[in-house]
Structures are given as structure tokens and as C-alpha cells.
Design a protein around this motif. Sequence first.
Motif, PDB file in Angstrom:
ATOM      1  N   ASP A   1      34.213  46.720  44.202  1.00  0.00           N
ATOM      2  CA  ASP A   1      33.927  45.535  45.006  1.00  0.00           C
ATOM      3  C   ASP A   1      33.997  44.288  44.126  1.00  0.00           C
ATOM      4  O   ASP A   1      34.031  44.372  42.903  1.00  0.00           O
ATOM      5  N   LEU A   2      34.013  43.141  44.762  1.00  0.00           N
ATOM      6  CA  LEU A   2      34.338  41.894  44.075  1.00  0.00           C
ATOM      7  C   LEU A   2      33.450  41.621  42.864  1.00  0.00           C
ATOM      8  O   LEU A   2      33.925  41.328  41.772  1.00  0.00           O
ATOM      9  N   LYS A   3      32.141  41.764  43.053  1.00  0.00           N
ATOM     10  CA  LYS A   3      31.175  41.480  41.975  1.00  0.00           C
ATOM     11  C   LYS A   3      31.454  42.348  40.755  1.00  0.00           C
ATOM     12  O   LYS A   3      31.608  41.874  39.637  1.00  0.00           O
ATOM     13  N   LEU A   4      31.542  43.652  41.028  1.00  0.00           N
ATOM     14  CA  LEU A   4      31.753  44.625  39.966  1.00  0.00           C
ATOM     15  C   LEU A   4      33.102  44.382  39.304  1.00  0.00           C
ATOM     16  O   LEU A   4      33.267  44.506  38.094  1.00  0.00           O
ATOM     17  N   ARG A   5      34.033  44.010  40.117  1.00  0.00           N
ATOM     18  CA  ARG A   5      35.380  43.764  39.648  1.00  0.00           C
ATOM     19  C   ARG A   5      35.393  42.627  38.635  1.00  0.00           C
ATOM     20  O   ARG A   5      35.987  42.732  37.564  1.00  0.00           O
ATOM     21  N   GLU A   6      34.684  41.554  38.965  1.00  0.00           N
ATOM     22  CA  GLU A   6      34.642  40.405  38.052  1.00  0.00           C
ATOM     23  C   GLU A   6      33.927  40.772  36.759  1.00  0.00           C
ATOM     24  O   GLU A   6      34.340  40.395  35.667  1.00  0.00           O
ATOM     25  N   GLN A   7      32.861  41.568  36.907  1.00  0.00           N
ATOM     26  CA  GLN A   7      32.115  41.995  35.731  1.00  0.00           C
ATOM     27  C   GLN A   7      32.983  42.879  34.837  1.00  0.00           C
ATOM     28  O   GLN A   7      33.016  42.714  33.617  1.00  0.00           O
TER      29      GLN A   7
END
Lengths: 359, 272
Positions: free
Chosen positions: A179-185
Motif C-alpha cells: 500500500d502507498l504508505k508502506l511503499r513510500e517507506q
Amino acid sequence: MAERTGPAGSGTPAIRLTSLRKEFAGTPPVVAVDDVDLDVRSGEFFSMLGPSGSGKTTVLRMIAGFEEPTSGHIELAGADVTKKQAFDRDVNTVFQDYALFPHMSVAENVEYGLLVKKVSRPERRTRVAEALEQVRLGDHGKRKPSQLSGGQRQRVALARALVNRPTVLLLDEPLGALDLKLREQMQVELKGIQRDVGITFLFVTHDQEEALTLSDRVAVFHAGRIEQVGTAREVYESPASAFVAGFVGTSNLLAGDAARAVIGREGSFAIRPEKLLIAPAGDTQRGDGLMGAEAVLEEVVYGGPVTRYVVALDAGARLTALEQNTGASQAAAHLRRGERVRIQWNPEHVIDVPESASR
Amino acid sequence: MRLGRGAKIALTAFATVVLAFIYVPILVVTLNSFNSDRTFGWPPPGFTTQWWSLALQAQGPRDALLVSVKAGLGATAIALVLGTLLALALSRYDFFGKHAISILVVLPIALPGIVTGIALQSVIQNLLTPVFGIGAGLFTIIVGHATFCIVLVFNNVTARLRRMGGSLEQASADLGARPFTTFRRVTFPLLRSSLLAGALLAFALSFDEIVVTTFTAGPDSQTLPIWIFNNLFRPNQAPVVNVVAVVLIIVSIVPVWLAQRLAGADAAESRL
Ligand SMILES: Nc1ncnc2c1ncn2[C@@H]1O[C@H](COP(=O)(O)OP(=O)(O)OP(=O)(O)O)[C@@H](O)[C@H]1O
Ligand SMILES: [Mg+2]
């Protein structure tokens, strides 16, 4: 069009593809990769960016050795590996679906590459511990992959590849399932790890933002060919073709009559949305040295830090403008749909776009 | 899907009738093996275990049981090796005629047993015996059973391989493992439960096969089903036949039940 010469001292490229071509049988045959030439420098974070079906995965699979090229050559660190089997190549892959061995623990998964290469047990142990530490999974070694979250599995896949210290790491949309959050992290972590270990990363993605933020250089794929190779800035600021201009960032293409009316020249031009200023019609405050055009505001999309304005030029093209929501004296902030507006830009920011890449 | 009340009752009734049709006769046979009345009067006047001890001492059923077990094990062993190799070849490699071969492999289970039987018999009589000196016997039973036992192993392994996809094997190669190491450390461990399930089914199928066996068994190599068939109409053997039938039921059902459980556990484990 690939750049054969890098900056001084780049030495032997980590990966060199020469006239690489792959056709899949069928009626008619599918040309998945169409005469690709590419040099990836040692230690580089290199991304292959392109729409679905443009041949990125196929290139990656040929480098890994899972797919045999129809013609052309693949060199790794100067040695021709075109005819070598996957297990004889000094590259490791992080698969899109991770492909973790379900019957082995996390530690056994990471150990696998060392085990089959007959590395001694004590060394295996320390290297596995190191690798798991590196991806912050030090205390998850005994778990089974099925007991991990998506992001953790992704990190196991990364550790399993990195522990072998390959000269090249191939990553096929490794963040696609997150998901987006995890992806950015994970993007930040990935970049950090790459900087630390100094391994060449060849990274496949169809997310242009991901490619631009992570990579030292980007190759833009289109229908099995490379349209442009360059730094994120080069690809974004001076796209080599209309396709690149459109695929990387929002296109804002002016061509034909609209180009003639607005720019005053023949050809195709692109202006990035953040380079466009928008103001109520007749407002000429910021006019110094700027070009401008009259338009009707069609859409206002508020997006937190930025607002997106879609305008229809009187000259007949549709452009998108992106304004920072700084809050200070924004004339644009009160604009409504249907109003007449004036958009302006600095002539320097007009990009000449060749219709297709020169090859 | 939601069912109306009427439909629910009708379905329950129908299912009950069908299951009763299948299982009541089996139950009757089982009870009769303990029936104290020699002519199986119903309801049984009393229960006894004397038919069981009689059956256990009789030489005929014992020999037949031994032949059946040997044939089952032999056919299963052949099926495991050939079925697995075929499944691997057909799922993991591309070659000319692949599709045709996969149909040819599965076909024996659909072929009428009597046709397979007659065909095998003519091979035995016209080729094996005159040329190689091999007569009908345990060996020919095993070969006959193997023709359709292979299908069970093949289907189980193929389904498993399909679910696994190729990426685990590619990951293994990518990490430097040669094909044999990949098979030993990745493919085989993941196939193990489906191999076991296939083997159990193959054994069960071989154990109660009669049609093909009729044509491939020699005069002194009777399997259990054939023994039953030959003794069915001898009145004084009837009680023993019942006991043997119950044994046959148990030996056939247990592997199928185990295989089902394995398949379930397997599906749970392989989902990642
Ligand atoms: N095994 C195959 N057989 C036939 N055609 C294939 C095969 N693999 C890929 N193709 C075709 O080759 C082309 C390139 O596929 P590829 O997987 O390399 O695209 P991609 O750039 O990775 O796309 P995506 O972003 O969707 O992953 C596609 O048109 C695809 O349909
Ligand atoms: Mg792909």
C-alpha cells in the motif's frame, strides 16, 4: 537510443545489452523487446520505466537467464553471459510476487543461496544474521513466510538476494503489492540499502514518480524499445519524444494549430504543469517576460499541498496547471469553474518535443 | 446462495436417498460378516466373530490378500516414478506433441477396463510369453494396474505444480541452485504431500480393481477381488466372502480418506 559513454571513469558497465531482441512465438509473433541497447554503470540505481506490456520484465528475465534472447548479447561486468544458465549468472532477482519458499523459515530462505554455493556453516550464519538485520527482520528468522506481512515478505525477498552479494540486483516492481504508505517507506529503505551496499540495482516500475525519485538514471520503455535514457531531470525536463513527455509527468502537449497560435512556431511543445501560472483573466501583474494565453477554467481539483487546474485554451488545447497552496496572496485560490482565466509561463520552460525518438 | 425452505427439504431428502443407496448395502455386508445365521437371515438372530476367525485362517483369502498388497505396492511404485516424471516434463518444459502426450497419459482411466484388459491379455499371450517367457502373473497384474495408477499420481502432481507456478523454481535457480538441487530442496518437498495423496489413491484403485485384473492375472495369482468373485456363488464360502469384502472396503476407503485430508492440509499450507 542508448548512451554508450558515461561520465569519465565509469569503467566497464555492470550490464551491457547489445541489440537485444525477444520474440514470443504466436500468430503473429509478439516482439516483446525490440533491439535494445543499454549500458548500466556499476553501482548505479537504474530504473526501467514504461507502460504495461512495454517489455521491461522481459528484459529483466533475459538478464536473469529465465528467458533466452531471440538475438543480441548480454554482458555482465564485461563477460558475455548470453548463453549461460540462470544459476551460473552473478545476478539475483527480487521477484514481484517475492517467490519465497513456503516450506522454509525466513532464515532458511535467506540462507538458501549460500547453502547451494557451499558456503561454510559459520559464515552462513553470520551473513544471514547480517542480512536480516539490514532489512530490520533480525528477530523474525524462525517464522514461516506465511506468518509475515506483505512488507516483511518483501524485505525477506530483498535479504535473500542481497546476502549473496551479487554484482547486480534485479528488482521487478518489488513494491507493486504494497500500500502507498508502506511503499513510500520501502522506497526510502531501498535507496538507503543500495547506497550502503553499493550494488548495481536494476529496478523495474511503471510508477514514474518512483522511478524519478529513486534512480540515478532512468530508461523509458515504449513498445519494446527504449525511448530515452537519462537522469530523472533529463527525462523530465527534456523528454526526447512526445511519448516520454506524456508518460513521465503530466503531458501538457501543444501541437499543430494550438502550438502555432500559442507558441508562435511549428512543432510540438510541452510545458510542465508546475511551470504554468494561473490568474483571473485580465490580470497582468506577473507579466514580465512571460508568455500567456487566454483560457476557460474547466476543473479545479484540490489536492492538499497543491491544487490542480484544468484549463481549455481558446486556441484549442487542454492544459493542466499545478499551483502550490502556499496560502499567501493567491489570486488563483478564488477561481471557480467556468471562469475565464489567463495562464502564463516563462518561455524557457517550453520544451521542444520531437514526435518520436531519433534512433 | 440461499435456498428456500422447500428446496432445502427436497435437497436434504435427495442427498439422504442417494447416500443411503450407496452405504446401506455396505452396512448390510458389514453386519452380515458378524451374522450368526449361516444363510444371513434378516434381521440377524445374533452376532458372532466366527466368520472372521474362519476367514483369517483360510489359505485362499490370505494368499489373495498378499497378491493384492504386492500388486498395489508395485503398481503404486511405478506410478509414483513415471507419473511424477511425466507431470514434471509436461508442466515445466515445452516440446512438440506435449498436448497429445498429456491426453494419452490420462486416457487409460477413461478407457473401458475390458478393452484395456483384452489388449493386455493379447500382448501377454502373443508377445510376452512366447518372446520373453513371461506368463500372466503378479508382474502382468502390476503392469496392468500401473497403466491407470499413473494417472492418479500424474493428476495430483500436475495440479500441485500448477498451483506452485514456476517462480519458486526460478528463484532457486536465481540463487545459484542447479536443476537437481532445485528439485531436491524446493520442488520435491513441496510435492511430497501430493505424491503421498496420489500414491494412496493409486493403491486404493489397484486394490479393488477387477476387470483388468481378470485378463492379466494368471491361474495362481488371484487378487482379493478376484478371489471374492470366484467364491461368491459357493454357498459354503459365503460367510468368508462377506468378511473379505469388509476387509476390501476398509483397505480401499482408508487411503482415500487419508488422501482427502492430505489434500486439505496441503491447500492450507501452500497458500501464501
Ligand atoms: N511468455 C510469453 N509469451 C508470449 N508473450 C509474452 C510472454 N511474456 C511476455 N509476453 C508479451 O511481451 C510483451 C512484453 O511483456 P512484459 O512482461 O515484458 O511487459 P512489462 O513491461 O513488464 O509490463 P508490466 O508493466 O505489465 O509488467 C507483452 O506484450 C506480453 O504480452
Ligand atoms: Mg512486468
